[in-house]
Design a protein around this motif. Structure first.
Motif, PDB file in Angstrom:
ATOM      1  N   ILE A 112       1.023  -1.389   0.209  1.00  0.00           N
ATOM      2  CA  ILE A 112       0.098  -0.238  -0.172  1.00  0.00           C
ATOM      3  C   ILE A 112       0.577   1.350  -0.042  1.00  0.00           C
ATOM      4  O   ILE A 112       0.032   2.804  -0.676  1.00  0.00           O
ATOM      5  N   ASN A 113       1.608   1.065   1.046  1.00  0.00           N
ATOM      6  CA  ASN A 113       2.411   2.245   0.785  1.00  0.00           C
ATOM      7  C   ASN A 113       2.917   2.905  -0.937  1.00  0.00           C
ATOM      8  O   ASN A 113       4.153   3.635  -0.806  1.00  0.00           O
ATOM      9  N   THR A 114       3.853   1.635  -1.156  1.00  0.00           N
ATOM     10  CA  THR A 114       4.861   1.927  -3.044  1.00  0.00           C
ATOM     11  C   THR A 114       3.903   1.920  -3.230  1.00  0.00           C
ATOM     12  O   THR A 114       3.824   3.517  -4.457  1.00  0.00           O
ATOM     13  N   ALA A 115       2.114   1.530  -3.659  1.00  0.00           N
ATOM     14  CA  ALA A 115       1.055   1.877  -4.208  1.00  0.00           C
ATOM     15  C   ALA A 115       1.422   4.089  -4.057  1.00  0.00           C
ATOM     16  O   ALA A 115       0.888   5.237  -4.885  1.00  0.00           O
ATOM     17  N   HIS A 150      14.296   6.418   5.840  1.00  0.00           N
ATOM     18  CA  HIS A 150      13.622   6.783   4.660  1.00  0.00           C
ATOM     19  C   HIS A 150      12.586   7.250   5.154  1.00  0.00           C
ATOM     20  O   HIS A 150      11.730   8.413   4.628  1.00  0.00           O
ATOM     21  N   GLY A 151      11.440   7.136   6.146  1.00  0.00           N
ATOM     22  CA  GLY A 151      11.055   7.868   6.746  1.00  0.00           C
ATOM     23  C   GLY A 151      11.207   9.168   6.984  1.00  0.00           C
ATOM     24  O   GLY A 151      10.162   9.668   6.749  1.00  0.00           O
ATOM     25  N   PHE A 152      12.343   9.421   7.868  1.00  0.00           N
ATOM     26  CA  PHE A 152      13.079  10.278   8.117  1.00  0.00           C
ATOM     27  C   PHE A 152      12.646  11.503   6.707  1.00  0.00           C
ATOM     28  O   PHE A 152      12.774  12.631   6.712  1.00  0.00           O
ATOM     29  N   HIS A 153      13.658  10.523   5.239  1.00  0.00           N
ATOM     30  CA  HIS A 153      13.823  11.340   4.496  1.00  0.00           C
ATOM     31  C   HIS A 153      11.784  11.844   3.749  1.00  0.00           C
ATOM     32  O   HIS A 153      11.575  12.872   3.492  1.00  0.00           O
ATOM     33  N   THR A 162      -0.695   9.855   4.356  1.00  0.00           N
ATOM     34  CA  THR A 162      -0.767   9.205   4.496  1.00  0.00           C
ATOM     35  C   THR A 162       0.651   7.466   4.813  1.00  0.00           C
ATOM     36  O   THR A 162       0.609   7.366   5.445  1.00  0.00           O
ATOM     37  N   PHE A 163       1.083   7.483   3.624  1.00  0.00           N
ATOM     38  CA  PHE A 163       1.859   7.072   4.434  1.00  0.00           C
ATOM     39  C   PHE A 163       2.927   6.974   5.208  1.00  0.00           C
ATOM     40  O   PHE A 163       3.679   5.994   6.178  1.00  0.00           O
ATOM     41  N   MET A 164       3.136   7.803   6.314  1.00  0.00           N
ATOM     42  CA  MET A 164       4.012   8.088   7.342  1.00  0.00           C
ATOM     43  C   MET A 164       2.945   7.434   8.319  1.00  0.00           C
ATOM     44  O   MET A 164       3.795   6.710   9.491  1.00  0.00           O
ATOM     45  N   GLY A 165       1.934   7.390   8.414  1.00  0.00           N
ATOM     46  CA  GLY A 165       0.817   7.034   9.017  1.00  0.00           C
ATOM     47  C   GLY A 165       0.940   5.452   8.834  1.00  0.00           C
ATOM     48  O   GLY A 165       0.856   4.467  10.107  1.00  0.00           O
ATOM     49  N   PHE A 166       0.897   4.387   8.107  1.00  0.00           N
ATOM     50  CA  PHE A 166       0.482   3.815   7.651  1.00  0.00           C
ATOM     51  C   PHE A 166       2.056   2.489   8.541  1.00  0.00           C
ATOM     52  O   PHE A 166       2.658   1.823   8.592  1.00  0.00           O
TER      53      PHE A 166
END
Length: 298
Positions: A167-170, A243-246, A207-211
């Motif tokens: 999902i995060n990739t999408a 990566h999440g930090f970036h 949303t990516f960071m939330g997941f």
């Protein structure tokens, strides 16, 4: 010396940027010194924190806050100089080269982490599981995600690609599309459309960071996968965490660009601030594709 004084005060910002014949050199600034002191305080505080010093957390947080304030005012000065028409095309070239080298340094940053992962998986683990080492660790196998040669790591489950990583990739791939649409809208002079698609990009990043936060909670509570879970746990959280930090930094950059778009700072021909943030975001997208394949599938 401010060499821009020769330009008429009522000259439009766009025209100033085009005709400015000089290379603007700002005067002495306190921001580099304050940034250095802030980073020093942050690192001293962090070292004290991990070593149990009572003053560590407070100094670390003060250093971070001071660094954020320094960056806010420093970039504010740069934006003010740009909007005042002090930047010529030569400055634009300098910014482009600077951003390119910065992203290259980030590439090397992640290359070192990918290299550590490769060394652990392809060199160290097969070496520890070969015939010579069976006398030391007879029960050790070289499969990725093991509990170590001596079995000192608590049992854990590895993280698969479904559903959250996929999902995060999408989400990130979609954010690259929405950002590209926003860029084309800006180049076409459609400010409202630019703001809408840029906001959509920021929302997808959030949303990516939330997941990812939910994935970490799932890893700790249900898979017993932690930072201390051997080489698998350390490389997993190191690569995905940085990566999440970036992604967080990129979302902040795009939020600043959204504010500037709404303030009317950019034009169809002069908007490198937007382009630089877009370069960074696309770099983050590409890194994630590598992480998605190497971390979750292989």
């Amino acid at each position: 010396m401010n060499v821009s004084r020769g330009l008429p005060a009522d000259l439009p910002t766009d025209l100033k940027t085009i005709v400015a014949p000089y290379y603007f050199v700002p005067g002495p600034s306190k921001w580099p010194l304050l940034a250095g002191v802030s980073m020093l305080a942050t690192m001293f505080g962090a070292s004290g924190w991990v070593n149990g010093a009572a003053w560590g957390p407070a100094l670390n947080l003060c250093g971070i806050a001071a660094m954020l304030l320094t960056l806010y005012f420093w970039f504010g000065d740069a934006i003010g100089e740009s909007e005042a028409g002090q930047y010529s095309q030569r400055i634009d070239y300098s910014f482009r080269w600077s951003m390119s080298w910065f992203i290259f340094s980030e590439v090397m940053f992640f290359a070192a982490f990918f290299g550590a992962l490769f060394y652990a998986r392809q060199i160290s683990m097969p070496w520890l599981s070969d015939l010579d080492h069976k006398f030391l660790w007879p029960d050790y196998n070289g499969h990725w995600g093991n509990t170590g040669p001596a079995g000192v790591v608590e049992p854990f489950q590895t993280m698969g690609p479904f559903p959250i990583p996929t999902i995060n990739t999408a989400l990130l791939l979609t954010s690259g599309v929405t950002l590209t649409i926003a860029h084309h809208a800006l180049r076409a002079g459609h400010r409202a459309k630019t703001a809408i698609w840029l906001f959509a990009t920021i929302l997808l990043g959030a949303t990516f960071m939330g997941f990812q936060a939910y994935e970490y909670m799932h890893a700790y509570s249900e898979l017993n996968l932690k930072l201390t879970s051997g080489i698998y746990g350390s490389t997993f959280f190191l690569l995905t965490g940085f990566h999440g930090f970036h992604v967080t930094v990129g979302a902040i950059m795009l939020s600043v660009m959204l504010y500037r778009v709404l303030r009317g700072h950019f034009t169809a021909d002069h908007h490198f601030g937007f382009e630089g943030a877009a370069w960074y975001w696309h770099f983050v997208d590409v890194v994630w594709l590598g992480l998605y394949v190497v971390i979750y599938w292989l």
